[in-house]
Design an enzyme around this catalytic site. Structure first.
Site, short mmCIF file in Angstrom:
data_model
loop_
_atom_site.label_atom_id
_atom_site.label_comp_id
_atom_site.label_asym_id
_atom_site.label_seq_id
_atom_site.Cartn_x
_atom_site.Cartn_y
_atom_site.Cartn_z
N CYS A 40 13.38 4.50 -29.96
CA CYS A 40 13.55 4.48 -31.42
C CYS A 40 13.01 5.78 -31.99
O CYS A 40 12.11 6.40 -31.42
CB CYS A 40 12.77 3.30 -31.98
N SER A 42 11.09 5.97 -34.35
CA SER A 42 9.65 5.76 -34.62
C SER A 42 8.80 6.22 -33.44
O SER A 42 7.69 6.73 -33.63
CB SER A 42 9.37 4.28 -34.90
#
Ligand SMILES: [Zn+2]
Ligand SMILES: [Zn+2]
Length: 270
Positions: A40, A42
């Site tokens: 991801c 993130s």
């Protein structure tokens, strides 16, 4: 037990694959054999420091795998079950969960530490030093231990490499369009940034009945991809998109904008 996983040790560093020791699951925890994990954006934010977390940390929160072992009080899953991970737990009984807001479940507090809910680590290096797991998971390891409220049982016939994406990217983008906005039939929707989350925001907007879904992304190769996900138009800059938006909305602007760029200040230069 022994495992191998990709760990980030410091902001600005690199993912390093290393030997890990994974703890036994506590009474309300499960041991998962990770079969697939998404990467991801993130996870990259933890490397750049855009999202501050405690380091070192085993990366990964988009995981799918098989339950190998469960603690004595676990009721939601059993060994052999296929599961996808939840990066925020859904305890089902806290104030927020009972209001239908499991995305802010009280038990998500402290997840930036990477430590289990009791404050201790589930990963250690070979010298016994504690290592966190991203959002108390760490799906870049081939085994992880997590709380049972961070697992959702999957039907056995769903491939792991697809299921893992639903753990974060699909749910985040689709949910932004369908639940958070929410997009209504006939809406004109602008999606800024066609990464994993943006692509699923487009699909969510389409599912919710948007009339027009306009994608803006600086990458040329995303223009064709956008149409495949359901976009009705795609542009490489907001300036190029503006005349169409004005035309479609009598100059009023779009009904919904979903911003899914890497960093919010990425939009200012474009
Ligand atoms: Zn994510
Ligand atoms: Zn809760």
């Amino acid at each position: 037990m022994k495992a191998r996983g990709a760990v980030i040790h410091q902001v600005g560093g690199q993912w390093e694959v290393q030997d890990l020791e994974v703890s036994e699951p506590a009474e309300d925890e499960i041991l998962v054999k990770v079969m697939a994990s998404g990467l991801c954006h993130s996870d990259d934010h933890f490397v750049t420091g855009d999202i501050p977390v405690n380091l070192p940390m085993v990366g990964g929160h988009e995981g799918a795998g098989i339950v190998e072992k469960v603690g004595s009080r676990v009721t939601r899953v059993k060994p052999g079950d296929h599961i996808a991970t939840l990066f925020i737990p859904a305890c089902g009984v806290c104030k927020y969960c009972v209001r239908g807001q499991s995305y802010i479940c009280n038990n998500g507090a402290g997840m930036e530490t990477g430590m289990a809910m009791d404050g201790t680590a589930r990963f250690h290096d070979t010298d016994g030093n504690p290592i966190g797991g991203v959002t108390r998971l760490g799906s870049f390891s081939n085994y992880l231990v997590c709380h049972e409220t961070q697992a959702v049982k999957l039907p056995d016939d769903i491939p792991f490499d697809l299921a893992c994406l639903v753990s974060c990217g699909v749910a985040t983008g689709y949910g932004a369009a369908v639940n958070a906005a929410p997009v209504r039939p006939g809406d004109v929707v602008l999606v800024m940034g066609l990464g994993g989350v943006g692509a699923n925001a487009v699909q969510g907007a389409k599912h919710a009945g948007a009339d027009h879904i306009i994608v803006v992304d600086p990458a040329e190769n995303k223009m064709e991809l956008a149409a495949g996900f359901g976009a009705t138009a795609a542009f490489t800059s907001i300036d190029e998109a503006r005349p169409l938006i004005a035309q479609l909305t009598n100059g009023q602007g779009v009904d919904v904008t979903i911003v899914t760029v890497g960093r919010v200040d990425d939009t200012s230069a474009r």
